[in-house]
Motif scaffolding. Sequence first.
Motif, short mmCIF file in Angstrom:
data_model
loop_
_atom_site.label_atom_id
_atom_site.label_comp_id
_atom_site.label_asym_id
_atom_site.label_seq_id
_atom_site.Cartn_x
_atom_site.Cartn_y
_atom_site.Cartn_z
N VAL A 33 -29.62 -76.27 -37.74
CA VAL A 33 -30.58 -76.11 -38.83
C VAL A 33 -31.17 -74.70 -38.84
N ARG A 34 -30.86 -73.94 -37.80
CA ARG A 34 -31.32 -72.56 -37.70
C ARG A 34 -30.19 -71.69 -37.17
N SER A 35 -30.26 -70.42 -37.48
CA SER A 35 -29.27 -69.47 -36.94
C SER A 35 -29.56 -69.21 -35.47
N VAL A 36 -28.50 -69.10 -34.68
CA VAL A 36 -28.61 -68.76 -33.26
C VAL A 36 -27.58 -67.68 -32.98
N PRO A 37 -27.98 -66.53 -32.43
CA PRO A 37 -27.01 -65.49 -32.12
C PRO A 37 -26.16 -65.88 -30.92
N GLU A 38 -25.03 -65.26 -30.78
CA GLU A 38 -24.20 -65.49 -29.60
C GLU A 38 -25.01 -65.17 -28.34
N GLY A 39 -25.00 -66.09 -27.41
CA GLY A 39 -25.78 -65.93 -26.18
C GLY A 39 -27.18 -66.51 -26.27
N GLY A 40 -27.61 -66.90 -27.47
CA GLY A 40 -28.95 -67.45 -27.63
C GLY A 40 -29.03 -68.90 -27.19
N ARG A 41 -30.21 -69.32 -26.77
CA ARG A 41 -30.42 -70.70 -26.36
C ARG A 41 -30.50 -71.61 -27.58
N VAL A 42 -29.93 -72.81 -27.44
CA VAL A 42 -29.97 -73.83 -28.47
C VAL A 42 -30.88 -74.95 -27.97
N LEU A 43 -31.89 -75.29 -28.77
CA LEU A 43 -32.88 -76.29 -28.37
C LEU A 43 -32.60 -77.64 -29.02
N LYS A 44 -32.74 -78.70 -28.21
CA LYS A 44 -32.76 -80.10 -28.66
C LYS A 44 -33.76 -80.80 -27.76
N TYR A 45 -34.51 -81.74 -28.29
CA TYR A 45 -35.64 -82.35 -27.55
C TYR A 45 -36.67 -81.29 -27.17
N GLY A 46 -36.64 -80.13 -27.82
CA GLY A 46 -37.54 -79.04 -27.46
C GLY A 46 -37.14 -78.32 -26.19
N GLN A 47 -35.94 -78.60 -25.66
CA GLN A 47 -35.45 -78.02 -24.41
C GLN A 47 -34.09 -77.39 -24.65
N SER A 48 -33.71 -76.45 -23.80
CA SER A 48 -32.40 -75.82 -23.92
C SER A 48 -31.31 -76.80 -23.53
N ILE A 49 -30.30 -76.92 -24.41
CA ILE A 49 -29.12 -77.73 -24.08
C ILE A 49 -27.90 -76.83 -23.88
N ALA A 81 -24.67 -70.71 -37.52
CA ALA A 81 -25.41 -70.64 -38.77
C ALA A 81 -25.86 -72.03 -39.19
N PRO A 82 -26.91 -72.13 -40.01
CA PRO A 82 -27.33 -73.45 -40.51
C PRO A 82 -26.16 -74.17 -41.19
N GLY A 83 -25.99 -75.43 -40.86
CA GLY A 83 -24.89 -76.22 -41.41
C GLY A 83 -23.69 -76.31 -40.52
N ASP A 84 -23.62 -75.47 -39.47
CA ASP A 84 -22.48 -75.50 -38.56
C ASP A 84 -22.53 -76.75 -37.66
N HIS A 85 -21.35 -77.26 -37.39
CA HIS A 85 -21.20 -78.28 -36.36
C HIS A 85 -21.39 -77.60 -35.00
N VAL A 86 -22.31 -78.10 -34.18
CA VAL A 86 -22.58 -77.50 -32.88
C VAL A 86 -21.99 -78.41 -31.80
N HIS A 87 -20.99 -77.89 -31.10
CA HIS A 87 -20.33 -78.69 -30.07
C HIS A 87 -19.60 -77.75 -29.11
N SER A 88 -18.59 -78.24 -28.44
CA SER A 88 -17.94 -77.48 -27.37
C SER A 88 -17.33 -76.17 -27.83
N HIS A 89 -17.01 -76.06 -29.11
CA HIS A 89 -16.38 -74.84 -29.62
C HIS A 89 -17.36 -73.68 -29.77
N ASN A 90 -18.67 -73.97 -29.78
CA ASN A 90 -19.63 -72.88 -29.95
C ASN A 90 -20.89 -73.04 -29.09
N LEU A 91 -20.86 -73.96 -28.13
CA LEU A 91 -22.01 -74.18 -27.25
C LEU A 91 -21.52 -74.32 -25.81
N GLY A 92 -22.10 -73.54 -24.90
CA GLY A 92 -21.74 -73.59 -23.49
C GLY A 92 -22.96 -73.80 -22.62
#
Length: 514
Positions: free
Chosen positions: A53-69, A77-88
């Motif tokens: 729902v928000r843009s995250v730059p490469e290397g940026g933390r992604v929050l869920k439950y208010g915590q880094s996942i 980018a907003p609307g992107d599927h966030v999973h193993s292909h773009n989250l480590g």
Amino acid sequence: MPADDTTAVLRLRTEDHVVVATADLPAGTVIALDGLEPFRTTAAVQQGHKVAVRSVPEGGRVLKYGQSIGRATAPIAPGDHVHSHNLGMDTGEREHEFGTARHRPTFPEGTDLPRTFLGYHRPDGRVGTRNYIGVITSVNCSASSANMIANQFAQASLDSYDNVDGVMAITHQSGCGLVPDSEGGQMLLRTLRGYANHPNFGGLLVLGLGCEMIAVQSLLEGLGLPEGTYVETMTIQDIGGVRATVRAGAEKIREMLPRVNEARREPADVAHLTLGLNCGGSDGYSGITANPALGHASDLLVAAGGTSTLAETPEVYGAEHLLTRRAVSPEVGQRLLGRIEWWKDYTAAGAGTLDNNPSPGNKAGGLTTILEKSLGAVAKGGTAELAGVYEYAEPITAKGFTFMDTPGYDPVSVTGLVAGGATVVCFTTGRGSVLGCKPTPSIKLATNTQMYERMREDMDINCGRIVDGTATLAEVGEEIYRRIVAVASGETTVSEDLDLGQDEFIPWHVGAVT
């Protein structure tokens, strides 16, 4: 373009970078949330998976439950599927505070929530939820004989013993070829002794071969079994072989049955219950529905004076800082961190890391990193302060919310919890686990309605109603609590209907076999 479908996502925290799809979303689905510009999904997103729902730059933390996942491995980018292909994995250190978020839940007044159950009172003051006879093996060499003995007592042969839940064999793959004083040897001994001393057993036959490292008597020495527990011991070599052992063992149990059957269920305070908390086959809904609903039930039990125990150390990794904040003392918090460090060394020695978890099934259900899985997993422990941390199969003695160090592998983890004294287990699952854990009943909690409907004969409660909007988290939590008390009083679970749980006794094996 697909129609606007703003109700098909679940927003957990306003600061989160992702929401969870509550239905399959085609590419181009419009999402509109308060405080954010509407956007379209850039790819198809499966139910339970994450949408940015928000843009995250490469290397940026992604929050869920208010915590880094995790950290973005590519621009999001907003609307992107966030999973193993773009989250480590996010390997950054977490700040560990001790006792800064202690909370003691209170039992709600003016409700009809039960405070008592019907259980089997043992002479030492403990109360069982079942009344089994166990055939416990000291070594794998006696496993086949134990099974032959137990198999002679199918349910039909127990029809005249209404207060005996069954005769079960407790077999394993070790007991010899290891150093009894080693870490692995002591772990196996604790596990076997924990089952031998479990309040859900009214009678025991301890069976060995006769030349093993862990001898029959070592399972009972110093155990202090309460008066009234009927115990017999045998070794195959002394009796004269398998056939003679099976005949003699079956006769000993026939003699034991009338005495074990004399036990009767009587009222007991729920403070006597020890609840094991476990999850398996998790999905993207686990941390949203079943786990927090079970956490609500756990808090109710703790508020009533009972005990609940969270487990699966690899599945709290990355969320352990939330538990240390709840610790009743720095010592309890440090004990948890010590087990995390042990696991880091243990996995490194096996050329792995703790982020090898989640499993393929977890990922198919929408979980990406161990951080995301752990943040959802700790929700099973509710909000109560952390009163104690135990090693695998160690007796659980503290009242309140506690933690046991176990692997994430479900049958091994639950075996440790039962050995520690769990008299009821609640097991949450999103993909559809079918685990049983005799002599302790296992209550299955489905995280989503689709799986519950598909596997209705294997699930006890559908927690997917929370996302469906037909029940609140608190309502499902109270339903779970009521079911815990009902099952403790003798109501059968679906896994018990199928007689599951004997083959799922799997102690944790650590160390060399010589």
